[in-house]
Design a protein around this motif. Structure first.
Motif, PDB file in Angstrom:
ATOM      1  N   THR A   3       0.849  -1.190   0.000  1.00 55.26           N
ATOM      2  CA  THR A   3       0.000   0.000   0.000  1.00 55.26           C
ATOM      3  C   THR A   3       0.885   1.240   0.000  1.00 55.26           C
ATOM      4  N   GLY A   4       0.290   2.378  -0.368  1.00 55.92           N
ATOM      5  CA  GLY A   4       0.990   3.651  -0.224  1.00 55.92           C
ATOM      6  C   GLY A   4       2.056   3.935  -1.253  1.00 55.92           C
TER       7      GLY A   4
ATOM      8  N   HIS B 189       0.994  -4.082  -5.562  1.00 58.45           N
ATOM      9  CA  HIS B 189      -0.194  -3.478  -4.951  1.00 58.45           C
ATOM     10  C   HIS B 189      -1.477  -4.240  -5.290  1.00 58.45           C
TER      11      HIS B 189
END
Length: 332
Positions: free
Chosen positions: A97-98, A143
């Motif tokens: 994530t991110g 992701h």
């Protein structure tokens, strides 16, 4: 290379007739491409190595289940994909994530050069020709949830028919097609918008000059010179250290706060990983009387500017075939 070998071509009625040494010889022909496949799935060079070993072990134990309805290569890919999914379920049940992937590791070009080459119509050649190995692609793939990730790689990279992917995953064709649509949406969200403009493949003269200027400015610890080479929306990360910096100001501020300007006596070695230009830096260590590995920067270049810097620690140097030390050059 008999990448598309079937049993009858080997004069065998089943793999049960093959001893361990002969089986190993058959499997080893596919090691590099299977390793790249697992690397795409996992994002980690080390995890991919372990998974290929697990693949060969499973294949040997299950050799009598190979009935020759598919090629030996395709059979190995099925086992490798399931081994990757098993590892992800156990150790990484949640995708990244991110925008950063802390387990990301580089893949040396010298090993990518070991991938097979042949006629354009051969299946393994198509897979290599369509290979997507850039770090930004790897980050975007990580992701995705594991099963859509597998569908994307099998369908888009390897070119498997939907029915074959469905059989491998134990799903319906409709389910596979739906997973591919979700994967495409996820990739659009996480891939750079200008991906179609990437340098890719052979570096042109402009890219080589930009890398040279980046190297010279880095060795001189010239922050202003480096800043001039960065695009406004440049991204910088240093896996496995957490932290993603986006934008020239944030990237430069991070360098300054970490004391880059005060760093002296650097040397650099140019290399390439993941089909991208890279610069390995060495720092003078007086007690050892040599320049020792520090970090390696992998660069993405778009439109004459640096758009991404992924920095890896010095533990990656041996795998990349880089020198373990550089001798004094009289400037220390």
């Amino acid at each position: 290379m008999m990448a598309d070998t079937r049993l009858e071509e080997l004069g065998l009625s089943g793999l049960g007739e093959v001893d361990e040494l002969a089986f190993s010889g058959l499997a080893e022909r596919h090691r590099r491409e299977l390793h790249v496949h697992c690397y795409r799935m996992l994002g980690s060079f080390e995890d991919a190595e372990d998974t290929v070993q697990e693949t060969f072990l499973r294949a040997w134990r299950r050799r009598e289940t190979f009935e020759g309805r598919s090629t030996f290569r395709a059979w190995l890919y099925r086992i490798a994909t399931n081994a990757c999914l098993d590892l992800l379920a156990k150790y990484r049940p949640e995708p990244a994530t991110g925008g950063e992937v802390l387990w990301l590791q580089p893949y040396p070009d010298r090993l990518l050069d070991e991938l097979p080459a042949g006629d354009a119509d051969e299946p393994e050649t198509v897979a290599v020709a369509r290979e997507t190995i850039e770090l930004a692609y790897l980050v975007a793939v990580q992701h995705l949830a594991p099963r859509p990730r597998a569908v994307l790689i099998l369908r888009d990279v390897l070119g498997w028919p939907a029915k074959d992917v469905a059989e491998l995953l134990g799903d319906s064709v409709n389910s596979v097609n739906s997973a591919l649509q979700r994967a495409h949406a996820g990739m659009r969200e996480h891939l750079p918008a200008e991906r179609q403009d990437w340098t890719g493949g052979e570096e042109d003269a402009g890219t080589r000059e930009l890398v040279r200027r980046y190297t010279d400015a880095s060795v001189a610890t010239d922050v202003d010179g480096l800043a001039a080479l960065l695009r406004d929306d440049v991204r910088s990360s240093m896996p496995p250290t957490p932290g993603l910096y986006v934008g020239r100001d944030m990237v430069v501020n991070d360098w300054v706060e970490n004391g880059f300007e005060g760093m002296k006596h650097l040397r650099a070695v140019l290399t390439s990983v993941n089909r991208q230009p890279a610069v390995a830096f060495y720092l003078w260590r007086k007690p050892e009387g040599a320049y020792l590995p520090l970090t390696i920067d992998v660069l993405r270049v778009t439109g004459g500017a640096i758009t991404e810097i992924v920095t890896f620690h010095n533990d990656q140097f041996p795998r990349l075939g880089l020198p373990e030390r550089l001798p004094a050059d009289g400037t220390e």
